[in-house]
Design a protein around this motif. Structure first.
Motif, PDB file in Angstrom:
ATOM      1  N   THR A  31       0.850  -1.198   0.000  1.00  0.00           N
ATOM      2  CA  THR A  31       0.000   0.000   0.000  1.00  0.00           C
ATOM      3  C   THR A  31       0.882   1.242   0.000  1.00  0.00           C
ATOM      4  OG1 THR A  31      -0.172  -0.124   2.436  1.00  0.00           O
ATOM      5  CG2 THR A  31      -1.968  -1.091   1.138  1.00  0.00           C
ATOM      6  N   PRO A  32       1.577   1.492  -1.112  1.00  0.00           N
ATOM      7  CA  PRO A  32       2.501   2.629  -1.165  1.00  0.00           C
ATOM      8  C   PRO A  32       1.788   3.963  -1.001  1.00  0.00           C
ATOM      9  CG  PRO A  32       2.106   1.739  -3.363  1.00  0.00           C
ATOM     10  CD  PRO A  32       1.487   0.776  -2.390  1.00  0.00           C
ATOM     11  N   ALA A  33       2.476   4.895  -0.374  1.00  0.00           N
ATOM     12  CA  ALA A  33       1.904   6.211  -0.108  1.00  0.00           C
ATOM     13  C   ALA A  33       2.215   7.179  -1.241  1.00  0.00           C
ATOM     14  CB  ALA A  33       2.439   6.763   1.206  1.00  0.00           C
ATOM     15  N   HIS A  34       1.429   8.252  -1.290  1.00  0.00           N
ATOM     16  CA  HIS A  34       1.634   9.358  -2.212  1.00  0.00           C
ATOM     17  C   HIS A  34       1.728  10.636  -1.382  1.00  0.00           C
ATOM     18  CE1 HIS A  34       0.377   7.240  -6.068  1.00  0.00           C
ATOM     19  NE2 HIS A  34       0.069   6.369  -5.125  1.00  0.00           N
ATOM     20  N   PHE A  35       2.458  11.611  -1.898  1.00  0.00           N
ATOM     21  CA  PHE A  35       2.573  12.905  -1.232  1.00  0.00           C
ATOM     22  C   PHE A  35       1.970  13.969  -2.128  1.00  0.00           C
ATOM     23  CE2 PHE A  35       5.051  16.842  -0.317  1.00  0.00           C
ATOM     24  CZ  PHE A  35       4.578  17.048   0.974  1.00  0.00           C
ATOM     25  N   VAL A  36       0.965  14.684  -1.605  1.00  0.00           N
ATOM     26  CA  VAL A  36       0.314  15.763  -2.336  1.00  0.00           C
ATOM     27  C   VAL A  36       0.783  17.083  -1.722  1.00  0.00           C
ATOM     28  CG1 VAL A  36      -1.873  16.757  -3.088  1.00  0.00           C
ATOM     29  CG2 VAL A  36      -1.694  14.281  -2.734  1.00  0.00           C
ATOM     30  N   ALA A  37       1.559  17.843  -2.478  1.00  0.00           N
ATOM     31  CA  ALA A  37       2.139  19.093  -1.982  1.00  0.00           C
ATOM     32  C   ALA A  37       1.177  20.253  -2.184  1.00  0.00           C
ATOM     33  CB  ALA A  37       3.447  19.381  -2.701  1.00  0.00           C
ATOM     34  N   PHE A  38       1.052  21.120  -1.153  1.00  0.00           N
ATOM     35  CA  PHE A  38       0.202  22.299  -1.325  1.00  0.00           C
ATOM     36  C   PHE A  38       0.818  23.601  -0.815  1.00  0.00           C
ATOM     37  CE2 PHE A  38      -1.930  19.729   2.117  1.00  0.00           C
ATOM     38  CZ  PHE A  38      -1.448  20.424   3.212  1.00  0.00           C
ATOM     39  N   ASP A  39       2.055  23.575  -0.317  1.00  0.00           N
ATOM     40  CA  ASP A  39       2.678  24.842   0.082  1.00  0.00           C
ATOM     41  C   ASP A  39       4.191  24.659   0.145  1.00  0.00           C
ATOM     42  OD1 ASP A  39       2.900  27.495   0.827  1.00  0.00           O
ATOM     43  OD2 ASP A  39       1.386  27.351   2.398  1.00  0.00           O
ATOM     44  N   LEU A  40       4.903  25.705  -0.225  1.00  0.00           N
ATOM     45  CA  LEU A  40       6.369  25.715  -0.187  1.00  0.00           C
ATOM     46  C   LEU A  40       6.797  26.706   0.886  1.00  0.00           C
ATOM     47  CD1 LEU A  40       9.022  24.722  -1.466  1.00  0.00           C
ATOM     48  CD2 LEU A  40       8.845  26.614  -3.101  1.00  0.00           C
ATOM     49  N   LEU A  41       7.448  26.197   1.924  1.00  0.00           N
ATOM     50  CA  LEU A  41       7.792  27.029   3.076  1.00  0.00           C
ATOM     51  C   LEU A  41       9.218  27.568   3.017  1.00  0.00           C
ATOM     52  CD1 LEU A  41       6.143  24.902   5.912  1.00  0.00           C
ATOM     53  CD2 LEU A  41       5.094  26.438   4.239  1.00  0.00           C
ATOM     54  N   ALA A  42      10.088  26.822   2.355  1.00  0.00           N
ATOM     55  CA  ALA A  42      11.474  27.286   2.225  1.00  0.00           C
ATOM     56  C   ALA A  42      12.088  26.668   0.982  1.00  0.00           C
ATOM     57  CB  ALA A  42      12.286  26.910   3.462  1.00  0.00           C
ATOM     58  N   LEU A  43      12.982  27.417   0.336  1.00  0.00           N
ATOM     59  CA  LEU A  43      13.672  26.931  -0.857  1.00  0.00           C
ATOM     60  C   LEU A  43      15.105  27.440  -0.800  1.00  0.00           C
ATOM     61  CD1 LEU A  43      13.434  25.396  -3.547  1.00  0.00           C
ATOM     62  CD2 LEU A  43      12.862  27.579  -4.630  1.00  0.00           C
ATOM     63  N   ASP A  44      16.046  26.501  -0.869  1.00  0.00           N
ATOM     64  CA  ASP A  44      17.463  26.829  -0.692  1.00  0.00           C
ATOM     65  C   ASP A  44      17.627  27.519   0.666  1.00  0.00           C
ATOM     66  OD1 ASP A  44      18.119  25.683  -3.141  1.00  0.00           O
ATOM     67  OD2 ASP A  44      17.664  27.537  -4.228  1.00  0.00           O
ATOM     68  N   ASP A  45      18.153  28.728   0.688  1.00  0.00           N
ATOM     69  CA  ASP A  45      18.354  29.429   1.970  1.00  0.00           C
ATOM     70  C   ASP A  45      17.254  30.448   2.253  1.00  0.00           C
ATOM     71  OD1 ASP A  45      20.753  28.107   2.571  1.00  0.00           O
ATOM     72  OD2 ASP A  45      21.893  29.492   1.304  1.00  0.00           O
ATOM     73  N   GLU A  46      16.196  30.438   1.468  1.00  0.00           N
ATOM     74  CA  GLU A  46      15.158  31.467   1.588  1.00  0.00           C
ATOM     75  C   GLU A  46      13.935  30.959   2.342  1.00  0.00           C
ATOM     76  OE1 GLU A  46      12.752  34.685  -1.217  1.00  0.00           O
ATOM     77  OE2 GLU A  46      13.876  33.036  -2.138  1.00  0.00           O
ATOM     78  N   ASP A  47      13.556  31.662   3.394  1.00  0.00           N
ATOM     79  CA  ASP A  47      12.335  31.383   4.148  1.00  0.00           C
ATOM     80  C   ASP A  47      11.172  32.065   3.427  1.00  0.00           C
ATOM     81  OD1 ASP A  47      10.243  31.136   5.912  1.00  0.00           O
ATOM     82  OD2 ASP A  47      11.271  32.056   7.615  1.00  0.00           O
ATOM     83  N   LEU A  48      10.191  31.276   2.990  1.00  0.00           N
ATOM     84  CA  LEU A  48       9.071  31.824   2.223  1.00  0.00           C
ATOM     85  C   LEU A  48       7.809  32.029   3.063  1.00  0.00           C
ATOM     86  CD1 LEU A  48       9.400  29.620  -1.003  1.00  0.00           C
ATOM     87  CD2 LEU A  48      10.384  31.879  -0.558  1.00  0.00           C
ATOM     88  N   THR A  49       7.858  31.711   4.339  1.00  0.00           N
ATOM     89  CA  THR A  49       6.627  31.745   5.138  1.00  0.00           C
ATOM     90  C   THR A  49       6.039  33.144   5.273  1.00  0.00           C
ATOM     91  OG1 THR A  49       7.943  31.885   7.187  1.00  0.00           O
ATOM     92  CG2 THR A  49       7.253  29.690   6.456  1.00  0.00           C
ATOM     93  N   GLY A  50       6.852  34.174   5.113  1.00  0.00           N
ATOM     94  CA  GLY A  50       6.344  35.541   5.197  1.00  0.00           C
ATOM     95  C   GLY A  50       5.824  36.080   3.883  1.00  0.00           C
ATOM     96  N   ARG A  51       5.972  35.292   2.822  1.00  0.00           N
ATOM     97  CA  ARG A  51       5.489  35.712   1.502  1.00  0.00           C
ATOM     98  C   ARG A  51       3.988  35.427   1.376  1.00  0.00           C
ATOM     99  NH1 ARG A  51       9.252  35.580  -2.708  1.00  0.00           N
ATOM    100  NH2 ARG A  51      11.313  36.258  -1.997  1.00  0.00           N
ATOM    101  N   PRO A  52       3.263  36.153   0.525  1.00  0.00           N
ATOM    102  CA  PRO A  52       1.843  35.857   0.283  1.00  0.00           C
ATOM    103  C   PRO A  52       1.674  34.446  -0.311  1.00  0.00           C
ATOM    104  CG  PRO A  52       2.448  38.006  -0.602  1.00  0.00           C
ATOM    105  CD  PRO A  52       3.728  37.340  -0.224  1.00  0.00           C
ATOM    106  N   PHE A  53       0.530  33.853  -0.063  1.00  0.00           N
ATOM    107  CA  PHE A  53       0.267  32.508  -0.573  1.00  0.00           C
ATOM    108  C   PHE A  53       0.382  32.456  -2.089  1.00  0.00           C
ATOM    109  CE2 PHE A  53      -3.061  29.596  -2.292  1.00  0.00           C
ATOM    110  CZ  PHE A  53      -2.365  28.411  -2.091  1.00  0.00           C
ATOM    111  N   SER A  54      -0.053  33.502  -2.779  1.00  0.00           N
ATOM    112  CA  SER A  54       0.014  33.506  -4.245  1.00  0.00           C
ATOM    113  C   SER A  54       1.453  33.346  -4.729  1.00  0.00           C
ATOM    114  CB  SER A  54      -0.588  34.800  -4.797  1.00  0.00           C
ATOM    115  OG  SER A  54       0.088  35.933  -4.277  1.00  0.00           O
ATOM    116  N   GLU A  55       2.412  33.976  -4.041  1.00  0.00           N
ATOM    117  CA  GLU A  55       3.820  33.850  -4.422  1.00  0.00           C
ATOM    118  C   GLU A  55       4.351  32.465  -4.063  1.00  0.00           C
ATOM    119  OE1 GLU A  55       6.364  36.977  -3.109  1.00  0.00           O
ATOM    120  OE2 GLU A  55       4.926  38.578  -3.598  1.00  0.00           O
ATOM    121  N   ARG A  56       3.975  31.958  -2.900  1.00  0.00           N
ATOM    122  CA  ARG A  56       4.436  30.630  -2.500  1.00  0.00           C
ATOM    123  C   ARG A  56       3.894  29.573  -3.448  1.00  0.00           C
ATOM    124  NH1 ARG A  56       2.239  32.161   2.343  1.00  0.00           N
ATOM    125  NH2 ARG A  56       0.997  30.236   2.491  1.00  0.00           N
TER     126      ARG A  56
END
Length: 334
Positions: A92-117
């Protein structure tokens, strides 16, 4: 649906998970910060192949059975034995459904608007393929309404509305969850005592009759005030009976009948006690519920009212609304 200025996504029915990747190091954490990495080894390998080398992604782990989500199979993935974990990762293999990007490389994206994330997430997962998926998203309330009606047939449980200008705020109710809500008349066949003592009702145990006439445990209703919990103990006292001869007696468990003892709880629950006070199945209660998972309410139901006008024998599964089937593959490719 909420006014303009929101992004709409399907509400997935799985384990909320935040994936941390730093090169070959991958950690998967649950919403309540429980580590889940060891339970999903196939997901670790998929993350290494398909997510950016350094990122933090918020999403949902799900298990697919045919053309529907299968939450019961997902629950079974949480197993203490490593050999069992490896076996289930294949069966019963699992799947991962992504819906938000919180950080990329050294950049914290949590303070960005959802539209940009969201835009950054789309770029990051542009080449992703199963078992990693990018959730569907639309700013069209009409399309979200269609998703709300259709996607339930694939095992999803509603729609999420997120402010496009909203920042990521863990633990805050920054999004609106629009879930299905229905009512059902159920047989009251027992209750669990409250954690504070036997003078309080913890939850009411609900049953429905199947085609063979067996009373199956369909779930529980809770969310009472402390005063009402005490009142219920006295109110239900005349119905208290012995477990012997009860529809959920031990011999019923051995015969495979779905009873509270073998239907409640999970490996997340530890050593929690699931014994119950048996009641003569003579009273009918109307409850609100969101949707059915197999033969049970997926979440705890809400008490609505007593139904003295209904006979317990009339409380069957036939009264429950069955969603029209919808191919989960169409949701994932949306």
């Amino acid at each position: 649906m909420p006014p303009e200025g929101h992004g709409y996504e399907p509400k997935w029915d799985g384990f909320r998970a935040i994936v941390f990747r730093d090169g070959d190091e991958v950690e998967i954490g649950s919403r309540n910060e429980r580590p889940m990495t060891r339970y999903f080894p196939e997901m670790v390998e998929a993350v290494k192949k398909q997510l950016p080398p350094r990122c933090v992604v918020d999403g949902e782990i799900v298990v697919i059975n045919g053309d529907r989500l299968d939450f019961e199979a997902l629950q079974q993935r949480i197993h203490p034995a490593e050999s069992r974990v490896k076996l289930l990762s294949v069966e019963t293999p699992a799947h991962f459904v992504a819906f938000d990007l919180l950080a990329l490389d050294d950049e914290d994206l949590t303070g960005r608007p959802f539209s940009e994330r969201r835009a950054a997430l789309e770029r990051a997962l542009a080449s992703a393929k199963s078992p990693v998926h990018l959730t569907s998203m639309s700013t069209d309330p009409a399309l979200a309404g269609a998703w709300f009606d259709q996607f339930e047939g694939a095992g999803l449980d509603g729609v999420v509305a997120k402010p496009l200008d909203g920042t990521y705020r863990p633990g805050a109710r920054a999004m609106l969850k629009i879930k299905h809500e229905r009512t059902a008349d159920c047989v009251l066949a027992g209750y669990r005592v409250h954690k504070d003592g036997a003078h309080l009702v913890g939850s009411l145990l609900l049953g429905l009759y199947d085609e063979s006439g067996e009373l199956l445990n369909v779930g529980a209703a809770s969310a009472f005030t402390m005063t009402r919990r005490a009142e219920l103990v006295a109110e239900l006292a005349p119905l208290v009976t012995e477990l012997e001869g009860h529809p959920w007696a031990p011999e019923k468990q051995e015969a495979g009948t779905r009873t509270p003892r073998n239907a409640e709880g999970s490996r997340w629950s530890g050593k929690k006690n699931y014994d119950f006070v048996p009641l003569r199945p003579e009273r009918v209660v109307e409850v609100k519920y969101d949707h059915l998972e197999g033969q049970r309410f997926r979440h705890t139901a809400q008490f609505k009212r007593w139904r003295p006008d209904r006979e317990p024998g009339s409380c069957t599964y036939e009264q429950l609304e069955t969603p029209v089937k919808y191919d989960l593959g169409d949701v994932l490719s949306g």
